[in-house]
Every structure is written in C-alpha cells, then in structure tokens.
Design a protein around this motif. Structure first.
Motif, PDB file in Angstrom:
ATOM      1  N   UNK A  99       0.838  -1.209   0.000  1.00 43.05           N
ATOM      2  CA  UNK A  99       0.000   0.000   0.000  1.00 43.05           C
ATOM      3  C   UNK A  99       0.868   1.253   0.000  1.00 43.05           C
ATOM      4  N   UNK A 100       1.975   1.199   0.760  1.00 43.78           N
ATOM      5  CA  UNK A 100       2.914   2.334   0.766  1.00 43.78           C
ATOM      6  C   UNK A 100       3.399   2.599  -0.654  1.00 43.78           C
ATOM      7  N   UNK A 101       3.786   1.516  -1.335  1.00 41.34           N
ATOM      8  CA  UNK A 101       4.266   1.664  -2.717  1.00 41.34           C
ATOM      9  C   UNK A 101       3.144   2.175  -3.617  1.00 41.34           C
ATOM     10  N   UNK A 102       1.938   1.654  -3.403  1.00 45.15           N
ATOM     11  CA  UNK A 102       0.797   2.082  -4.224  1.00 45.15           C
ATOM     12  C   UNK A 102       0.518   3.574  -4.049  1.00 45.15           C
ATOM     13  N   UNK A 103       0.807   4.110  -2.857  1.00 45.73           N
ATOM     14  CA  UNK A 103       0.524   5.530  -2.623  1.00 45.73           C
ATOM     15  C   UNK A 103       1.350   6.409  -3.582  1.00 45.73           C
ATOM     16  N   UNK A 104       2.473   5.856  -4.071  1.00 38.04           N
ATOM     17  CA  UNK A 104       3.292   6.622  -5.023  1.00 38.04           C
ATOM     18  C   UNK A 104       2.651   6.682  -6.410  1.00 38.04           C
ATOM     19  N   UNK A 105       1.559   5.940  -6.575  1.00 39.71           N
ATOM     20  CA  UNK A 105       0.790   6.030  -7.811  1.00 39.71           C
ATOM     21  C   UNK A 105      -0.292   7.092  -7.737  1.00 39.71           C
ATOM     22  N   UNK A 106      -0.380   7.791  -6.609  1.00 38.29           N
ATOM     23  CA  UNK A 106      -1.427   8.813  -6.483  1.00 38.29           C
ATOM     24  C   UNK A 106      -0.855  10.202  -6.772  1.00 38.29           C
ATOM     25  N   UNK A 107      -1.731  11.073  -7.260  1.00 38.49           N
ATOM     26  CA  UNK A 107      -1.339  12.479  -7.441  1.00 38.49           C
ATOM     27  C   UNK A 107      -1.148  13.136  -6.072  1.00 38.49           C
ATOM     28  N   UNK A 108      -1.907  12.650  -5.092  1.00 33.01           N
ATOM     29  CA  UNK A 108      -1.841  13.272  -3.765  1.00 33.01           C
ATOM     30  C   UNK A 108      -0.479  13.097  -3.104  1.00 33.01           C
ATOM     31  N   UNK A 109       0.183  11.967  -3.358  1.00 32.45           N
ATOM     32  CA  UNK A 109       1.546  11.799  -2.809  1.00 32.45           C
ATOM     33  C   UNK A 109       2.484  12.830  -3.441  1.00 32.45           C
ATOM     34  N   UNK A 110       2.341  13.051  -4.751  1.00 32.87           N
ATOM     35  CA  UNK A 110       3.190  14.061  -5.414  1.00 32.87           C
ATOM     36  C   UNK A 110       2.919  15.432  -4.795  1.00 32.87           C
ATOM     37  N   UNK A 111       1.626  15.743  -4.645  1.00 32.47           N
ATOM     38  CA  UNK A 111       1.242  17.039  -4.082  1.00 32.47           C
ATOM     39  C   UNK A 111       1.724  17.174  -2.626  1.00 32.47           C
ATOM     40  N   UNK A 112       1.559  16.131  -1.824  1.00 31.03           N
ATOM     41  CA  UNK A 112       1.943  16.199  -0.410  1.00 31.03           C
ATOM     42  C   UNK A 112       3.429  16.470  -0.242  1.00 31.03           C
ATOM     43  N   UNK A 113       4.254  15.780  -1.000  1.00 33.11           N
ATOM     44  CA  UNK A 113       5.707  15.943  -0.846  1.00 33.11           C
ATOM     45  C   UNK A 113       6.188  17.265  -1.462  1.00 33.11           C
ATOM     46  N   UNK A 114       5.542  17.659  -2.583  1.00 36.50           N
ATOM     47  CA  UNK A 114       5.883  18.950  -3.209  1.00 36.50           C
ATOM     48  C   UNK A 114       5.515  20.097  -2.254  1.00 36.50           C
ATOM     49  N   UNK A 115       4.346  19.987  -1.658  1.00 36.19           N
ATOM     50  CA  UNK A 115       3.884  21.042  -0.736  1.00 36.19           C
ATOM     51  C   UNK A 115       4.848  21.167   0.446  1.00 36.19           C
ATOM     52  N   UNK A 116       5.335  20.031   0.947  1.00 40.52           N
ATOM     53  CA  UNK A 116       6.306  20.089   2.057  1.00 40.52           C
ATOM     54  C   UNK A 116       7.545  20.862   1.625  1.00 40.52           C
ATOM     55  N   UNK A 117       8.050  20.531   0.435  1.00 36.56           N
ATOM     56  CA  UNK A 117       9.295  21.176  -0.010  1.00 36.56           C
ATOM     57  C   UNK A 117       9.082  22.654  -0.319  1.00 36.56           C
ATOM     58  N   UNK A 118       7.879  22.993  -0.730  1.00 39.86           N
ATOM     59  CA  UNK A 118       7.568  24.401  -1.020  1.00 39.86           C
ATOM     60  C   UNK A 118       7.062  25.145   0.218  1.00 39.86           C
ATOM     61  N   UNK A 119       7.082  24.461   1.356  1.00 41.40           N
ATOM     62  CA  UNK A 119       6.688  25.039   2.655  1.00 41.40           C
ATOM     63  C   UNK A 119       5.292  25.657   2.599  1.00 41.40           C
ATOM     64  N   UNK A 120       4.343  24.880   2.067  1.00 45.74           N
ATOM     65  CA  UNK A 120       2.945  25.324   2.015  1.00 45.74           C
ATOM     66  C   UNK A 120       2.051  24.127   2.350  1.00 45.74           C
ATOM     67  N   UNK A 121       0.800  24.394   2.744  1.00 46.87           N
ATOM     68  CA  UNK A 121      -0.092  23.260   3.027  1.00 46.87           C
ATOM     69  C   UNK A 121      -0.427  22.499   1.741  1.00 46.87           C
ATOM     70  N   UNK A 122      -0.583  21.205   1.858  1.00 49.76           N
ATOM     71  CA  UNK A 122      -0.934  20.405   0.677  1.00 49.76           C
ATOM     72  C   UNK A 122      -2.407  20.591   0.334  1.00 49.76           C
ATOM     73  N   UNK A 123      -2.703  20.562  -0.941  1.00 48.48           N
ATOM     74  CA  UNK A 123      -4.107  20.609  -1.395  1.00 48.48           C
ATOM     75  C   UNK A 123      -4.404  19.283  -2.087  1.00 48.48           C
ATOM     76  N   UNK A 124      -4.937  18.360  -1.325  1.00 46.67           N
ATOM     77  CA  UNK A 124      -5.175  17.021  -1.866  1.00 46.67           C
ATOM     78  C   UNK A 124      -6.425  16.994  -2.731  1.00 46.67           C
ATOM     79  N   UNK A 125      -6.382  16.142  -3.756  1.00 46.43           N
ATOM     80  CA  UNK A 125      -7.525  16.061  -4.684  1.00 46.43           C
ATOM     81  C   UNK A 125      -8.189  14.691  -4.661  1.00 46.43           C
ATOM     82  N   UNK A 126      -7.764  13.846  -3.748  1.00 42.27           N
ATOM     83  CA  UNK A 126      -8.317  12.491  -3.665  1.00 42.27           C
ATOM     84  C   UNK A 126      -8.084  11.687  -4.946  1.00 42.27           C
ATOM     85  N   UNK A 127      -6.919  11.983  -5.565  1.00 44.07           N
ATOM     86  CA  UNK A 127      -6.593  11.238  -6.801  1.00 44.07           C
ATOM     87  C   UNK A 127      -5.231  10.590  -6.632  1.00 44.07           C
TER      88      UNK A 127
END
Ligand code: HXC
Length: 258
Positions: A230-258
C-alpha cells in the motif's frame, strides 16, 4: 433518508450520526442498527464526506442491545432468523474512518459498537462494560474478541466475567480509548479530529484504515508485506506528489483524492 432512532447531519466533510433513543439510553434495537447501517453506507458513498463520527447522548453512548426486544427470543429466532445480530456487521464494510465519540454508558453492544469503530474518543464521564453475564448471556458482537485485543486478556476476562464497568481513565490507561476530554467538549474534539483526517487524501486515509485493520487479522510479516504494497501504491497517487511537493515548497498540501 428518514430516520427515527438516529440523527444524521454533515459537518464540513464529516458525517455525524447521533444515536437517538433517549428514553431507552440508546438501546440498540433492530431498527436503530438498520438505520445506522443505512446512514453509514450512505456516508461511505457520499463524495462530500471523508470521515464519520458516531456519538450518543451525555448520559449514554448506548446501554447495549435492547433487552426488552430480545428477552423472549428463542434459539431459532437468534440463530436461524438472526434477529439480534443481522444488522451488526454493516459497520465493518465501511471504508472511511469511523470515530466513536463516547459519553456516559457504553455497555454490552454499546461497548462492542464503540470497539467496531476505528478509534474511540471518550468523555470524562464515559463508562465501558460488558455486563451480559448478569443477563445470563455473553457478548454477541465481538466483545470477547475485540476487548482482549484492545486491553489484554486479563482485563477482558475481568470485565466480561465480573460485569464491572471501566471508567474513562482506566479505559485510556488500558488502551481502549485514544483520548479523554471533558464531556462538554466531546463532540467538538471528535469533529476536530474527524476534520483533521478529512483534510487528508481520501485514498490514503482508506489505505491506512485497511492497513491498521490488517494488523488484527494476520501475522506481523504478512501485515508488514501488506503495508509495504500500500505504501508503494501511494506513489501512484497524485496526492503523494502534491503532499511531498507542498512540504518542499513550505505550504499546506491541497489534496484532490486522486
Ligand atoms: C433496553 C434499556 C437498556 C437496554 C436501559 N434501558 N438499558 N432498555 N435495553 N440495554 C432502559 C431502562 O429499562 C429504562 O427504561 C431506561 O432505559 C433508563 O434506564 P435506567 O435503568 O432507569 O437508568 P439508570 O438507573 O441510570 O441505569 C443505567 C444503566 C442501566 C446502568 C445503564 O439502565 C442498565 O444496567 N442497563 C442495561 C445494561 C446492559 O445490561 N447492557 C447489555 C445488554 S445485552 P424505563 O422504561 O424503565 O424508563 C447486550 C448484548 C449485545 O448488549 C449483543 C450484540 C449483538
């Protein structure tokens, strides 16, 4: 949907279900359990809802299955017709998190219902117990199974055999509840927790629920294997990309449930 034994509303992204049979301390009869199942399924399918809270009144979350309704049932009524337990498993099919916000009595089936939820937030006046032995019967919705897993065999035996109640402090010490709050803050605390969860990515919320529940059903190595997939599968979501990008950009993540 029209309900008589429960109240149903939506608070932001949280589906709130209030057990509502005040004259019988929310005793869980067939109609209530049926309505609860319908409301849970409907919230599970509702895209606007990401987390569910079940609560009762200040005096009782639920004082158990309805004793008056089942007192005269025969074995055939309970076994062949499945009159008492037929509506009790719906909650296990729900894929979104379900929080029990418990004030007052959570006894018998009430304690079992709370334990079927994903976690329990307790008011400081909460009292948990499995007093079925005093009625000449035993827990019938998982009490003898979930209680030992939640609080140890010794405490589970003590509660099921002596019928004594456990207060909120003891329940927290034993690991049955995740937190205790003053009774007048219970709903606010539960809704805040639910909305915190609801701000996360829904597919990841569902994966976490599935993975934690797996811990109860399988061995450690199988469970870790399941979690890894499941951890590996989470890397298939757009939300994982958004969550980690948001951390690096020092802003809250905006998840889309995708
Ligand atoms: C039906 C119930 C009820 C119940 C309370 N009431 N619990 N009715 N089923 N489980 C009713 C009472 O009959 C009473 O109705 C009203 O609610 C208020 O209850 P009181 O007893 O007057 O209140 P109080 O003195 O404050 O005592 C509260 C209590 C006590 C300690 C919670 O009500 C109690 O012991 N209840 C039963 C708890 C129990 O044994 N639960 C396990 C049930 S078996 P009237 O009309 O007289 O005002 C079970 C099996 C699970 O849960 C199987 C799952 C599949």
């Amino acid at each position: 949907m029209e309900f008589e034994c429960i109240l149903v509303e939506t608070k932001e992204k949280v589906g709130l279900i209030t057990l509502h049979r005040p004259k019988a301390l929310n005793a869980l009869n067939d109609q209530l359990m049926n309505e609860l199942g319908q409301a849970l399924k409907s919230f599970d399918q509702n895209e606007a809802v990401q987390c569910i809270v079940i609560t009762g009144s200040e005096k009782a979350f639920a004082a158990g299955a309805d004793i008056a309704a089942m007192a005269n049932y025969s074995f055939m009524d309970t076994y062949k017709e499945d009159y008492i337990t037929r509506n009790w498993e719906t909650i296990r099919q729900i894929r979104k998190p379900v929080i029990a916000a418990v004030a007052g009595y959570a006894l018998g089936g009430g304690c079992e219902l709370a334990m079927m939820c994903d976690f329990i937030i307790a008011a400081d006046n909460a009292k948990f117990g499995q007093p079925e032995i005093k009625l000449g019967t035993l827990p019938g919705a998982g009490g003898t199974q979930r209680l030992p897993r939640a609080i140890s065999k010794s405490k589970a035996m003590d509660m099921c055999l002596t019928a004594r109640m456990m207060d909120a402090e003891e329940a927290e010490r034993a690991g049955l509840v995740s937190r205790i709050v003053p009774v007048d803050q219970l709903l606010e605390e539960a809704l805040t927790a639910a909305n915190t969860i609801a701000a996360m990515s829904l597919p990841v919320i569902m994966m976490i629920k599935e993975s934690v529940n797996r811990a109860y059903e399988t061995t450690l190595s199988e469970g870790v294997h399941f979690e890894r997939r499941l951890f590996q599968a989470s890397f298939g979501t757009e939300d994982q990309k958004e969550g980690m990008k948001a951390f690096m950009e020092k802003r809250p993540a905006a998840f889309k449930n995708k």
